[in-house]
Scaffold this motif. Structure first.
Motif, short mmCIF file in Angstrom:
data_model
loop_
_atom_site.label_atom_id
_atom_site.label_comp_id
_atom_site.label_asym_id
_atom_site.label_seq_id
_atom_site.Cartn_x
_atom_site.Cartn_y
_atom_site.Cartn_z
N ASN A 190 0.84 -1.21 0.00
CA ASN A 190 0.00 0.00 0.00
C ASN A 190 0.87 1.25 0.00
O ASN A 190 0.58 2.20 -0.73
CB ASN A 190 -0.93 -0.02 1.21
CG ASN A 190 -1.91 1.12 1.18
OD1 ASN A 190 -2.62 1.31 0.20
ND2 ASN A 190 -1.94 1.89 2.24
N GLN A 191 1.92 1.28 0.80
CA GLN A 191 2.81 2.44 0.83
C GLN A 191 3.53 2.60 -0.50
O GLN A 191 3.71 3.71 -0.99
CB GLN A 191 3.82 2.32 1.97
CG GLN A 191 3.20 2.47 3.34
CD GLN A 191 2.49 3.81 3.51
OE1 GLN A 191 2.99 4.85 3.10
NE2 GLN A 191 1.32 3.76 4.09
N LYS B 8 1.17 4.16 -2.94
CA LYS B 8 1.00 5.60 -2.70
C LYS B 8 2.19 6.39 -3.23
O LYS B 8 2.04 7.43 -3.84
CB LYS B 8 0.82 5.85 -1.20
CG LYS B 8 -0.53 5.50 -0.68
CD LYS B 8 -0.65 5.84 0.79
CE LYS B 8 -2.01 5.46 1.33
NZ LYS B 8 -2.12 5.74 2.77
N LYS B 9 3.40 5.89 -2.97
CA LYS B 9 4.59 6.58 -3.46
C LYS B 9 4.63 6.60 -4.97
O LYS B 9 5.02 7.60 -5.58
CB LYS B 9 5.85 5.92 -2.89
CG LYS B 9 6.03 6.17 -1.41
CD LYS B 9 7.26 5.50 -0.89
CE LYS B 9 7.40 5.73 0.61
NZ LYS B 9 8.52 5.02 1.18
N ASP C 273 2.00 6.49 -7.00
CA ASP C 273 0.98 7.44 -7.45
C ASP C 273 1.45 8.87 -7.27
O ASP C 273 1.22 9.72 -8.13
CB ASP C 273 -0.33 7.21 -6.70
CG ASP C 273 -1.00 5.90 -7.07
OD1 ASP C 273 -0.63 5.32 -8.12
OD2 ASP C 273 -1.88 5.45 -6.31
N GLU C 274 2.11 9.16 -6.15
CA GLU C 274 2.63 10.51 -5.92
C GLU C 274 3.69 10.86 -6.96
O GLU C 274 3.72 11.98 -7.48
CB GLU C 274 3.24 10.62 -4.52
CG GLU C 274 2.22 10.61 -3.41
CD GLU C 274 2.86 10.50 -2.03
OE1 GLU C 274 4.11 10.53 -1.93
OE2 GLU C 274 2.11 10.38 -1.05
#
Length: 172
Positions: free
Chosen positions: A152-153, A156-157, A159-160
């Motif tokens: 999940n992390q 997120k990274k 996507d960022e």
């Protein structure tokens, strides 16, 4: 029958039916857990109770920490706990049944001579399997939950990073 194919009473709404069904499943699962703990006596109260509680807590942390995967994590936690407890129940039933036979009875059924030492070591081997599975299953589940956080992390990274690079491309 309703539009989803569920057989429900006309006064029940599908939401109420599903809520009651889920409540029954969790009550049955907790009952099976308590029964298993009592079935295993000291080992059950010393380890199995803790191991299943650890699995529930790890699943709850995953549900809280990764809200995007809430429904899937709830299902996976429920089935992991159910599989673990069911394995322990079935394993105990098999071991109790297996231990009733003497080495001579096993030897007659197989048509070979089974030494007492071999029969004793087979029962010890079965106990070792119980210990290994009963410890590694909750540990593996907790590692799986940790891996969900890592994935999940990473997502997120990623996507960022993509949104950052897309912004750079659009605004030179």
């Amino acid at each position: 029958m309703n539009e989803k194919g569920l057989l429900i009473h006309k006064h029940f709404t599908p939401k109420l039916y599903l809520a009651l069904k889920n409540l029954f499943i969790y009550i049955a699962l907790i009952g099976l857990w308590v029964w298993t703990v009592n079935m295993y006596a000291v080992f059950g109260t010393g380890w199995i109770k803790f191991a299943v509680a650890l699995m529930w807590v790890a699943g709850a942390i995953a549900v809280w920490g990764i809200p995007e995967e809430r429904e899937q994590t709830i299902k996976e936690t429920k089935w992991a706990v159910f599989g673990y407890v069911l394995f322990l129940v079935l394993y105990r039933l098999v071991i109790v049944k297996f231990s009733q036979f003497s080495p001579d009875q096993v030897g007659v059924s197989l048509g070979v001579n089974v030494p007492v030492a071999s029969a004793t070591s087979a029962l010890g081997f079965a106990q070792n399997i119980l210990m290994i599975v009963s410890i590694l299953t909750p540990v593996g589940f907790c590692l799986w939950v940790g891996q969900k956080f890592k994935v999940n992390q990473g997502r997120k990274k990623k996507d960022e990073a993509f949104s950052k690079y897309k912004g750079i491309r659009r605004n030179p």
